[in-house]
Design a protein around this motif. Structure first.
Motif, short mmCIF file in Angstrom:
data_model
loop_
_atom_site.label_atom_id
_atom_site.label_comp_id
_atom_site.label_asym_id
_atom_site.label_seq_id
_atom_site.Cartn_x
_atom_site.Cartn_y
_atom_site.Cartn_z
N PHE A 179 0.92 -1.08 -0.03
CA PHE A 179 0.01 0.06 0.15
C PHE A 179 1.03 1.10 -0.05
N VAL A 180 0.71 2.15 -0.69
CA VAL A 180 1.41 3.36 -0.95
C VAL A 180 0.54 4.51 -0.32
N PRO A 182 0.61 8.80 -0.09
CA PRO A 182 0.81 10.08 -0.25
C PRO A 182 1.16 11.04 0.81
N ASP A 221 -1.36 -5.31 -0.05
CA ASP A 221 -2.48 -4.92 -0.98
C ASP A 221 -2.38 -5.98 -2.08
N SER A 556 -13.39 -8.67 -0.51
CA SER A 556 -13.18 -7.72 -1.34
C SER A 556 -12.24 -6.52 -0.57
N ARG A 558 -13.18 -4.87 1.95
CA ARG A 558 -14.23 -3.86 2.21
C ARG A 558 -14.49 -4.01 3.70
N PRO A 565 -12.95 0.85 1.69
CA PRO A 565 -12.67 2.16 1.29
C PRO A 565 -13.83 2.77 0.44
N PRO B 182 -4.56 4.65 -1.40
CA PRO B 182 -5.31 4.01 -2.46
C PRO B 182 -5.34 2.48 -2.33
N SER B 183 -6.70 1.96 -2.80
CA SER B 183 -6.90 0.55 -2.88
C SER B 183 -6.76 -0.07 -3.95
N ARG B 184 -6.07 -1.28 -4.33
CA ARG B 184 -5.91 -1.91 -5.41
C ARG B 184 -7.37 -2.70 -5.70
N ASN B 186 -10.22 -1.99 -5.00
CA ASN B 186 -11.38 -1.17 -4.99
C ASN B 186 -10.78 -0.06 -5.75
#
Lengths: 582, 582
Positions: A179-180, A182, A221, A556, A558, A565, B182-184, B186
């Motif tokens: 997971f990245v 920012p 991820d 998923s 979630r 997300p 960010p999620s891959r 979703n």
């Protein structure tokens, strides 16, 4: 003060005491002149009684209107029950209520808050806060806490110290699964979330910390296989000035302690097996040894007859399913269909019934006589009454298929008792594994794993044969821990990156900080990481980890409860664009 | 086996034993026919001796070549030292070395690995793994572990259970400070990293978990003031069926336990103060009460004379600096300059020396006679020998300025002894605070904080006056914990969001899951969160938290050691674009 006691502690010893209790209304029973209510909290259930004669009229009326899951506070007198319930700790008493306060009402829950609920998994996930009120889930969370406390106190007593490592770190070459994140303060730059604190714990060893552990969240991820979570918890451990044997002893100590304290199980010394042996005997690097059904290789006794399928196979291998000679043709056909499913992938299966009378009846009697078949029984360890099942083909694939069948049969035969615990060390893993897709060798554990010194020369000539100082701890067919002795000198680490296909620049850019650290006096070190979620689930006697996680995500990734997300709003998106330097 | 003992445990009782030790070479001393080396590990230092006569020639030669921070293993005999060192636990003995193995060499470290080092902060951060070898940093990390263990064992014994809440959550309205992820799985959707597990712990209360705690990482993507970290650790706690008093008692118990166990300090019952009182007496909602210098308000005794500056001020307020009547004109001018610095912002300062002979000499003698000034002394509690310092102007700003001066003077006067511990509860915080920028009220703690029931009517008429069931725990002028009783019914929570300027849709989109949960029988609940980093630092007698974090980030949020955050490579950027749905 909302309560003088909790709902799990009052007994006959408290009779005649005035008490105040708070909790949820589990259910009520109305007999006209008497109303009973079961009051529940984290600690148990206590029966309340409202008596038209002895209870204030207003309170009695309120009691009649109580709904399931209402939150109430009552004041009353502990009295002896007429009909006692020996199955509950508070079963000897009830509370004759004098005062009642409704602290909060409740609308009808979407499923019943009982041990056996009518709610499916999706609805229970969406209303997880209600699911947690149910004993099975509540007890799983209490158990998880207990395991964590035992781990921390045990390791702490052994001189380990828990050190928190960063969650906002640098992205690594396995970056596709990172997971990245920012960063606002450093625009256009990103943190990554750790897949493990591997490099940090090695730096702690360079820093002289010696015995480190941490119960820590890690992140991946990737597409989630069933029962995997994008965030998961590890017991991460590392030691300096140790050889493989020191680590194995230390963490066998921890695992034994947990089994004893939490399950009352004394296992004695854990058996050990090499990776090669595990693959040969069980077709699996994490064999479940709660039961037998070891593989019997049949090449010698089944090839060189007229049966072409076997003759053309790299490996012919079988197992004896105990007591299954009585299977009907239909049952056996169903088993054959099972191994032919795409998830398993066999093209067919040969079988031989070892009858109670000592005769053997096989599906290939055309090619093999009783003497041949006796040899099969010998190789697979079959006894009269057993069913011998045989697969053949490419060695690796056939082993994997037979392993799947072995596990399936064990499940059907009830041999995977969750209250039996069979730990096992699997050792001497290969250092490298061939990746078909990228057509090169990858580190089987990770690039910091030390090759066995005696195998170092093979790195040039036959890399696939190099064994690592790496070990897995298996419990009931699950890898609950894995680790290795690490490389601790810069030259070897550089060499390893070279063999793994890194250019010198790539290695330096990604792991220069670690190799630099190795120059300043790095001690020999190694460690192990336990998958905490899995460990807790297995100790808790469950197959799935989800019940032991307070707020799990679905397959998923979630969180259906809080809808994450999710898309972010315009302000946040603008903010993000700035962060991303777009 | 790398060692039979560690470097901190051998004493005269071990003389004549053969031992094996491993560690780092702290330093060597060469006397020609004798070489000494100090061998260091996490546990201590042991002196090695190599004797030309008694040590093998090859080993002696190796010893002569040992450099600082080399990692070695030695085998030898414990002998009595000729010149004992009573200041070190192993000071009675040394090891006459027979065998020496160099496990790793070391290049010269960029700073000395000593308690007092020659390295500045930047270089020590860059080589944090070397800094951790130094006793002050190592001991800080050991201390942090000890605090965490005490907290967990104490709370666990009180019936609290630690529950892990998710790290990948949904973004909230304070979203601008959220890190987003960010999620891959979703695409185009984002997780956020939690600034606190607030809503999850409230859901646990709805779920009946009753007593929850967690030592947990939280995240804030904001400009870092000095000594703040983008990731920080909290002791997060919540209880159900409690009133404010229950929570205060419970966590006063925890804090007392830590002070007693870790510092040997018995504090007795913690004093309490309302927010209003703290602001009036100390100009600060987290007053340091290790020393006096309480504010004396002088409006009554200093206004209505001829001195316009005071007459035109909303507030005239002073403190008595103990023993400072002896300050020279130059020293006082320096103090006046100090309060006039832009960071403090006063325009001037009036002073009055309360001389030992009982006379008072002020900077405004033109306007005030001895009788007036005596009243000043009375109001500020000044004694002969003290210096009275007075600021005036807008009440809030003046209090803040005088508070800054009070802290500065206390530091100069040595009144902030880190080994003295003065805890304090500050209670009855305002529910809302006016935000000049957005011109509306914001929640002072967070939107889940419960107003005091008796102040509810003021929400419509005078929102700024509404007090909350909110409390902070202060230790030595630092907020180490803060919490509140929460709203636990949907209607009040909806009302609160309305007062905070949320539309009904916004409230529902962001916190609908919590308000939904409140409908299913939410118990009264409340909690508290400790800033663990700060708590550990204060208990450890330090002002800065950085030394108690293994791998801290610098003031730009950077991990200088591993160079994070950083730009990501092309593959990752492509992967990210897919994730972001760009």
């Amino acid at each position: 003060m909302y309560r003088s006691h909790n709902c799990g502690e009052l007994t006959a010893a408290n009779i005649d005491q005035e008490v105040t209790l708070s909790g949820w209304v589990q259910k009520t029973r109305n007999k006209g002149f008497l109303v009973w209510a079961d009051l529940r909290d984290r600690y148990g259930v206590t029966q309340l009684i409202f008596d038209e004669e002895r209870t204030d009229a207003k309170v009695f009326k309120q009691a009649e209107a109580l709904g399931r899951e209402f939150v109430i506070q009552v004041k009353g007198i502990v009295i002896e029950r007429v009909s006692k319930n020996p199955n509950m700790p508070t079963g000897d008493i009830e509370i004759l209520v004098k005062e009642l306060a409704i602290l909060n009402t409740a609308i009808t829950p979407p499923f019943t808050i009982e041990d056996e609920t009518d709610g499916g998994e999706d609805i229970r996930m969406k209303y997880r806060y209600l699911d947690i009120r149910r004993n099975p889930v509540k007890n799983s969370l209490l158990f998880r806490h207990k395991v964590a406390m035992e781990v921390r106190n045990y390791l702490s007593k052994q001189g380990f110290i828990e050190v928190e490592t960063p969650v906002l770190i640098k992205s690594t070459p396995e970056g596709a699964r990172d997971f990245v994140v920012p960063s606002r303060m450093n625009e256009g730059q990103f943190y990554a979330l750790p897949q493990s604190p591997q490099t940090f714990k090695q730096l702690l060893m360079v820093g002289g910390m010696d015995k480190y552990f941490q119960i820590v969240k890690c992140f991946r991820d990737e597409d989630l296989r069933a029962d995997r979570q994008p965030e998961f918890t590890q017991i991460d451990c590392e030691m300096a000035f140790v050889e493989q044997e020191d680590i194995v002893q230390t963490f066998e100590g921890l695992a034994s302690h947990l089994l004893k304290e939490l399950k009352g199980v004394e296992t004695g010394t854990f058996p050990r097996m090499t990776y090669d042996e595990a693959m040969k005997k069980y077709g699996n690097d994490k064999p479940d040894i709660r039961f037998g059904m070891e593989f019997g290789e049949l090449n010698e006794v089944a090839q060189h007859k007229e049966f072409g399928v076997f003759n053309n196979s790299e490996l012919v291998v079988g197992i004896a399913a105990p007591g299954c000679a009585s299977y009907t043709r239909k049952e056996i056909d169903a088993l054959i269909d099972w191994v032919k499913r795409p998830q398993v992938g066999a093209t067919g299966m040969v079988y031989a019934k070892y009858n109670e009378d000592g005769t053997i009846k096989s599906s290939v009697d055309k090619f093999y006589d009783q003497e041949d078949l006796k040899k099969w029984a010998e190789a697979t360890g079959a006894q009269p009454g057993d069913l011998i099942l045989i697969l053949s083909g490419d060695a690796n694939k056939t082993r994997a298929r037979l392993s799947a069948l072995r596990m399936e049969l064990a499940t059907r035969l009830g041999l995977r008792n969750p209250e039996v615990f069979a730990p096992l060390w699997v050792m001497d893993f290969p250092l490298l594994e061939w990746d078909e897709e990228t057509e090169r060798f990858h580190a089987m554990h990770h690039p910091f794993t030390s090759p066995k010194p005696e195998d170092m020369p093979l790195l040039e000539t036959d890399p696939g044969k190099v064994r690592a100082n790496a070990y897995d701890l298996i419990l009931n067919g699950n890898e609950i821990g894995g680790g290795s002795i690490r490389i601790h000198d810069k030259a070897t680490q550089q060499l390893m990156f070279k063999y793994l296909g890194f250019t010198e620049e790539e290695a330096k850019a990604q792991f220069g900080f670690l190799m630099d650290a190795f120059q300043y006096g790095a001690p020999p070190h190694g460690g192990l990481a336990f998958g905490f979620d899995r460990l807790v689930a297995i100790l808790g006697g469950q197959e799935t980890i989800r019940d032991f996680i307070a707020f799990p995500k679905n397959n998923s990734g979630r969180d259906v409860m809080i809808d994450a997300p999710s898309a972010i709003d315009d302000t946040q998106l603008k903010e993000l664009s700035i962060k991303l330097n777009l």
